[in-house]
Design an enzyme around this catalytic site. Structure first.
Site, short mmCIF file in Angstrom:
data_model
loop_
_atom_site.label_atom_id
_atom_site.label_comp_id
_atom_site.label_asym_id
_atom_site.label_seq_id
_atom_site.Cartn_x
_atom_site.Cartn_y
_atom_site.Cartn_z
N ASP A 31 0.86 -1.18 0.00
CA ASP A 31 0.00 0.00 0.00
C ASP A 31 0.90 1.25 0.00
OD1 ASP A 31 -2.47 1.51 0.35
OD2 ASP A 31 -1.74 1.90 2.37
N THR A 90 -3.19 5.22 -4.10
CA THR A 90 -2.10 5.97 -3.43
C THR A 90 -0.79 5.83 -4.19
OG1 THR A 90 -1.80 4.05 -1.99
CG2 THR A 90 -3.08 5.88 -1.12
N THR A 91 -0.50 4.63 -4.72
CA THR A 91 0.73 4.44 -5.49
C THR A 91 0.63 5.19 -6.81
OG1 THR A 91 0.94 2.24 -4.51
CG2 THR A 91 2.31 2.70 -6.43
N ASP A 115 -8.80 -0.38 2.02
CA ASP A 115 -8.82 0.25 0.70
C ASP A 115 -10.09 -0.13 -0.05
OD1 ASP A 115 -6.39 1.19 1.40
OD2 ASP A 115 -5.26 0.28 -0.23
#
Length: 560
Positions: A66, A99-100, A397
């Site tokens: 994550d 997020t990445t 998530d």
């Protein structure tokens, strides 16, 4: 004789040792720092992304892929690179996923324009171009997004399961996608659909067993609290019990702890002790009169009260964590009482069944079939503790993505399909713009291709070949074609393959990445205080403070 020029006085503006870096070199250094951060995260993107094992200074290990979690654990100190940490956290808090992607996109935007900065193009022209391109991208997403009809509950549920599966495809639990997708969707649909507060989904982790042993309880479950001996004699199973939630201490306190009492004879002391017992018995009798069969309290319930309840077939639990007690009230109804007197029926809750059950190596108090259930509990099982923690992060998530899909209901295809479509759209629009802004728009379009390219690289596919295929399909009007890491072709229609994501995830990622890139481009000087290098350094004492503090030690203070 020629007069010499007047000597210029030396101006000392900053404290000695202050590091000042400015100009083009500083800007390029900031861009390099951001690229280094993105390089760390790049290999975690997509369904074939790798995990990172991060060990902190206490020797505790965490395994995760994550983006927000990795950046939080890395403890980055470079001031410009911290901007990327902030946007990853904001993306995690706002939409839960992507997020990445947001970090990779921000870094790639900077990489594409680095050559223009070196050639002397003004950062403000680049920032203006980025903002225009981001507006174009968001407008295009809003044009092509697919609106899902919420009136057909079966279709809507299927959509939510697809969104949850897409979020999990890059996580450690991708092998159990169908099982966990259903669990996540059921959990979100348990909540109040107007509020959708994900904090009311409790998560309890129990090491041992397999992932398939995880279960969703449509109500509340919490670990058995500390109890005294009498608790073993209490009944552990009730049907339709009345439940009383308290914020009251039901425990005898040792007299010497709380007050100093001066007495003349022993009988006076006995009267004080009797009064203490009388107070607690009065509280217990008031509780029994309410008809409650399950009594929970945030504060301790002592051995006397525990045995007293056991004699009357009432279950009690003290020291219940505040979050768990709040979720119990949300599920069973009633309200938390801070006194034992004047408790009415409407202050009590009820549920279909209450049971204390063994799960793995722990005992749990479980409330099921709750009439006002706007909460639920996920009980996660697995071999190692780090593994269960990563399952929890993956489910968080997925829960956030499903929550956004419930609120908005608009989806787009994942797997790099949207990014390729946006890239083609912005590149086509760029040729209608004169001047340097055209170059910036093309750089933005090229940067968007980092996501499908990285998904291909992580899956071991030929990214150049697959991106050429995707460019051709998108040029021919197939807007939902994206990367297929499993098929022989390497590309497919991801909308038909049910690789769906809420459009809000993409819109938020593009806006955040553009803002972060613009912020880093707008910085041309870093002034670093020498004191800030030392993490433990606090403000220095004023002159003479140390002497004043020592004055008077070892002798009486002078009279004033």
């Amino acid at each position: 004789m020629q007069r010499g020029l007047p000597m210029q006085p030396t101006v000392v503006l900053l404290k000695e040792g202050t590091d000042t870096s400015q100009g083009k070199g500083q800007l390029l250094s900031n861009i390099s720092a951001c690229l280094a951060v993105a390089e760390t995260l790049a290999s975690t993107l997509g369904p074939r992304g790798m995990d990172k094992l991060i060990v902190n200074d206490r020797g505790e290990a965490q395994i995760t892929n994550d983006g927000a979690t990795i950046l939080k654990l890395l403890d980055i100190i470079h001031p410009a690179a911290r901007t990327l940490v902030d946007i990853a956290r904001a993306q995690d808090a706002e939409v839960g996923d992507g997020t990445t992607s947001v970090v990779l996109l921000a870094a790639q935007l900077l990489k594409e324009v680095r050559s223009y900065i070196e050639e002397g193009v003004s950062p403000h022209i680049i920032m203006k171009g980025f903002r225009q391109a981001a507006q174009l991208a968001v407008k295009r997403i809003e044009e092509i997004q697919v609106k899902v009809d919420k009136s057909d509950s079966e279709k809507f549920r299927a959509l939510l399961i697809k969104c949850a599966s897409t979020s999990m495809s890059s996580k450690l639990i991708h092998s159990e996608k169908p099982f966990f997708s259903n669990m996540v969707v059921d959990a979100v649909l348990c909540l109040d659909q107007d509020d959708l507060d994900e904090n009311l989904i409790g998560v309890k982790k129990i090491p041992g067993g397999g992932m398939q042993d995880s279960l969703l309880i449509r109500g509340v479950a919490f670990k058995k609290t500390f109890t005294y001996a009498g608790a073993e004699q209490q009944p552990k199973l009730f049907k339709d019990p009345l439940i009383l939630s308290l914020n009251v201490e039901l425990e005898l306190k040792a007299e010497k702890d709380n007050a100093e009492v001066r007495i003349d004879q022993v009988s006076d002391y006995q009267a004080i002790v009797d009064a203490e017992w009388e107070i607690i018995y009065r509280k217990l009798e008031a509780i029994e009169k309410t008809g409650a069969k399950v009594v929970l309290s945030k504060l301790p319930i002592g051995d006397l009260a525990t045995q007293w309840f056991a004699d009357r077939d009432i279950f009690c639990a003290g020291r219940v964590p505040a979050a768990d007690l709040q979720r119990v009230v949300q599920a069973v109804g009633g309200a938390i009482q801070s006194t034992c007197s004047d408790i009415k029926r409407e202050h009590l809750g009820t549920c279909g069944s209450f049971e204390e059950r063994q799960i793995g190596g722990e005992r749990f108090n479980i409330f099921e079939d709750c009439p006002k259930a706007k909460t639920c509990t996920l009980i996660l099982r697995g071999g190692a503790e780090q593994f269960i923690e990563e399952v929890e992060r993956s489910l968080h998530d997925a829960i956030m993505v499903v929550k956004r899909a419930v609120k908005n209901g608009e989806v787009v295809a994942g797997g790099g399909a949207v990014e390729m479509g946006l890239s083609a759209h912005i590149r086509k629009h760029a040729f209608s713009i004169p001047g340097k802004l055209q170059l910036v728009h093309i750089a933005f379009a090229k940067a968007l291709e980092i996501l499908p390219r990285q998904i291909c690289d992580n899956a071991g596919l030929d990214s150049t070949d697959i991106l050429n295929k995707l460019r051709m399909r998108h040029a021919n009007g197939y807007i939902w074609f994206g990367v297929d890491v499993d098929g022989p072709e390497g590309v497919r229609d991801n909308m038909e393959a049910f690789v769906w994501e809420p459009s809000l995830v993409k819109i938020n990622a593009i806006n955040s990445a553009t803002e972060a890139a613009s912020l880093i481009l707008s910085v041309d000087e870093t002034v670093r205080n020498p004191q800030s290098e030392n993490p433990a350094a606090g403000p220095s004492l004023p002159p003479g403070a140390a002497q004043r503090a020592l004055r008077g030690r070892g002798r009486g203070m002078p009279r004033r």
